[in-house]
Every structure is written in C-alpha cells, then in structure tokens.
Design a protein around this motif. Sequence first.
Motif, PDB file in Angstrom:
ATOM      1  N   VAL A   1      11.521 -38.990 -16.402  1.00 36.51           N
ATOM      2  CA  VAL A   1      11.882 -38.405 -15.110  1.00 36.51           C
ATOM      3  C   VAL A   1      13.137 -37.568 -15.344  1.00 36.51           C
ATOM      4  O   VAL A   1      14.074 -38.012 -16.015  1.00 36.51           O
ATOM      5  CB  VAL A   1      12.140 -39.480 -14.038  1.00 36.51           C
ATOM      6  CG1 VAL A   1      12.886 -38.882 -12.832  1.00 36.51           C
ATOM      7  CG2 VAL A   1      10.831 -40.105 -13.576  1.00 36.51           C
ATOM      8  N   ILE A   2      13.147 -36.353 -14.791  1.00 36.96           N
ATOM      9  CA  ILE A   2      14.275 -35.429 -14.943  1.00 36.96           C
ATOM     10  C   ILE A   2      14.994 -35.307 -13.606  1.00 36.96           C
ATOM     11  O   ILE A   2      14.361 -35.034 -12.581  1.00 36.96           O
ATOM     12  CB  ILE A   2      13.806 -34.023 -15.369  1.00 36.96           C
ATOM     13  CG1 ILE A   2      12.768 -34.098 -16.500  1.00 36.96           C
ATOM     14  CG2 ILE A   2      14.994 -33.154 -15.736  1.00 36.96           C
ATOM     15  CD1 ILE A   2      13.291 -34.653 -17.778  1.00 36.96           C
ATOM     16  N   ALA A   3      16.321 -35.495 -13.598  1.00 38.13           N
ATOM     17  CA  ALA A   3      17.099 -35.374 -12.360  1.00 38.13           C
ATOM     18  C   ALA A   3      18.264 -34.415 -12.568  1.00 38.13           C
ATOM     19  O   ALA A   3      19.179 -34.691 -13.349  1.00 38.13           O
ATOM     20  CB  ALA A   3      17.619 -36.747 -11.935  1.00 38.13           C
ATOM     21  N   ASP A   4      18.212 -33.291 -11.868  1.00 38.78           N
ATOM     22  CA  ASP A   4      19.286 -32.292 -11.922  1.00 38.78           C
ATOM     23  C   ASP A   4      19.193 -31.455 -10.656  1.00 38.78           C
ATOM     24  O   ASP A   4      18.091 -31.065 -10.251  1.00 38.78           O
ATOM     25  CB  ASP A   4      19.143 -31.408 -13.159  1.00 38.78           C
ATOM     26  CG  ASP A   4      20.411 -30.614 -13.464  1.00 38.78           C
ATOM     27  OD1 ASP A   4      20.786 -29.763 -12.624  1.00 38.78           O
ATOM     28  OD2 ASP A   4      21.025 -30.840 -14.519  1.00 38.78           O
ATOM     29  N   ASP A   5      20.327 -31.161 -10.024  1.00 41.11           N
ATOM     30  CA  ASP A   5      20.283 -30.416  -8.769  1.00 41.11           C
ATOM     31  C   ASP A   5      20.036 -28.929  -8.981  1.00 41.11           C
ATOM     32  O   ASP A   5      19.729 -28.208  -8.034  1.00 41.11           O
ATOM     33  CB  ASP A   5      21.578 -30.622  -7.975  1.00 41.11           C
ATOM     34  CG  ASP A   5      22.803 -30.095  -8.705  1.00 41.11           C
ATOM     35  OD1 ASP A   5      22.994 -30.455  -9.869  1.00 41.11           O
ATOM     36  OD2 ASP A   5      23.581 -29.326  -8.096  1.00 41.11           O
ATOM     37  N   ASN A   6      20.146 -28.461 -10.227  1.00 40.21           N
ATOM     38  CA  ASN A   6      19.906 -27.050 -10.535  1.00 40.21           C
ATOM     39  C   ASN A   6      18.448 -26.861 -10.950  1.00 40.21           C
ATOM     40  O   ASN A   6      18.031 -27.324 -12.008  1.00 40.21           O
ATOM     41  CB  ASN A   6      20.832 -26.595 -11.662  1.00 40.21           C
ATOM     42  CG  ASN A   6      20.767 -25.103 -11.912  1.00 40.21           C
ATOM     43  OD1 ASN A   6      19.705 -24.490 -11.807  1.00 40.21           O
ATOM     44  ND2 ASN A   6      21.887 -24.508 -12.250  1.00 40.21           N
ATOM     45  N   PRO A   7      17.647 -26.165 -10.114  1.00 39.40           N
ATOM     46  CA  PRO A   7      16.225 -26.013 -10.452  1.00 39.40           C
ATOM     47  C   PRO A   7      15.986 -25.270 -11.752  1.00 39.40           C
ATOM     48  O   PRO A   7      15.015 -25.540 -12.467  1.00 39.40           O
ATOM     49  CB  PRO A   7      15.652 -25.229  -9.256  1.00 39.40           C
ATOM     50  CG  PRO A   7      16.834 -24.605  -8.589  1.00 39.40           C
ATOM     51  CD  PRO A   7      17.983 -25.522  -8.829  1.00 39.40           C
TER      52      PRO A   7
END
Length: 219
Positions: A9-15
């Motif tokens: 799972v990848i979590a980053d606020d920058n698309p």
Amino acid sequence: MTETVITLVIADDNPSVRQGVISLLKKEPDLQIIGEASNGEKAIQLVKKLSPDVLIVDLVMPDINGLVVIRGIAHGSRKTASIVLSAYNYEGYVVEAFRAGARAYVLKDSLDKLADAVRAVNHGQTYLSLPLSPSAIQSYLAKTCDSSPDCHHHLSTLQRELIRMEAVGWTISEIAEQLHLKVQIVEVERANLMQTLGLLDHVQMVEYAVARGIIARGQ
C-alpha cells in the motif's frame, strides 16, 4: 516454483509521487500494489482492510502524519512492515521513524532503491538509503533523551524555541513563519518533541515550559 509476491500500500499526499512510485514498482514482478492513500487516515484504513505485507508512507502528510500512521500500524498489525519514503535526510526524523516502528527509511531522490528496501523489510531486515548510515543514526540516538534521566538538557535551541512559542500561544503557522520552516515540518517536529518529553497536549506543554523556566508563569 512460483515466486512469492509482496503486497504493498502506498501513502503519499502528492499524487505525482504516488504515481511515480506505482509506475516504478509495477515493473517488479514480485511486487504488487493493492492500494493507495492520499492521507494518513485512509492509509490506516487500507492497512486494516487489506493487510498488505508492506506500507510505504510519506513522513509529512495532512491530517495524520506518517509517524502516527506507523505507530498505529505497528500496534495493530504484526503482518505489515512500514517503510518511510521522505524528502528529508535529517537523522532525527530517521530515529523517530524507527522508534515509531518503521523498518526502512528511503529518500525520495533514491527511488531506485525502493524495491530493495521492500524486499529487505519483507524478510525482517532494516534498510537505510544513502547518504544515511546506521552509525550516524546510532550516534544521533546516543545524544537523545533516552540516554539521560533529564531530557531537557539535550533539547536543541530550535526545540526550546518551539516550546516557548507554543507555550505563549503562537499558532503552528506563526511558528513556521518565524522559524522560516514549512508548516508540515513544524508539525512533525512538534509531534516528535511531545513524544520525547512525554507530553500529551498544549496544557502540558505550557506546564513544562513554566517548570523549566522557558517562560514565566502567567506569561
């Protein structure tokens, strides 16, 4: 013999960062991305729902920062290993990430090493991308509050100033502007400081500042 697939799972606020990571890791036949999140709350929800082998999470995100996400994952899921993917190579952040339960810390300018980090943590190992080094992290750790009965003497000038500003009522935005730092960095620094000092809220921060003479009572 079928190769074991590692779920992610990848979590980053920058698309753009998320898509870059996804595009990179999709090229690896043994890695499978099963979810992506744009904030910390969704990251925690996805890990609970999907139970991936590895969570790749940014350190600075809106709502819930990466450290809080990792702590939640470490306490709630024995299966999922966490990797911090960050733009910051400050050793203090690395130490806090590992204290929170992360198994690897990879810099965003070293994305070519991310697949190696994923495989390492999936096999129970830890991973640091260059120029970070285990010896530097251990040296930093030796200087932190865990090695002393009195954490206050080990606080940096910046940390003491952050305490003073918050204790007298400055907002995070005002502190960031005064210290010439990004708001997100101040938020992470504050969260780390609260954990290090064992403080739970703003009231305890004020009490600490008064007790240590950082501000006068009633200031």
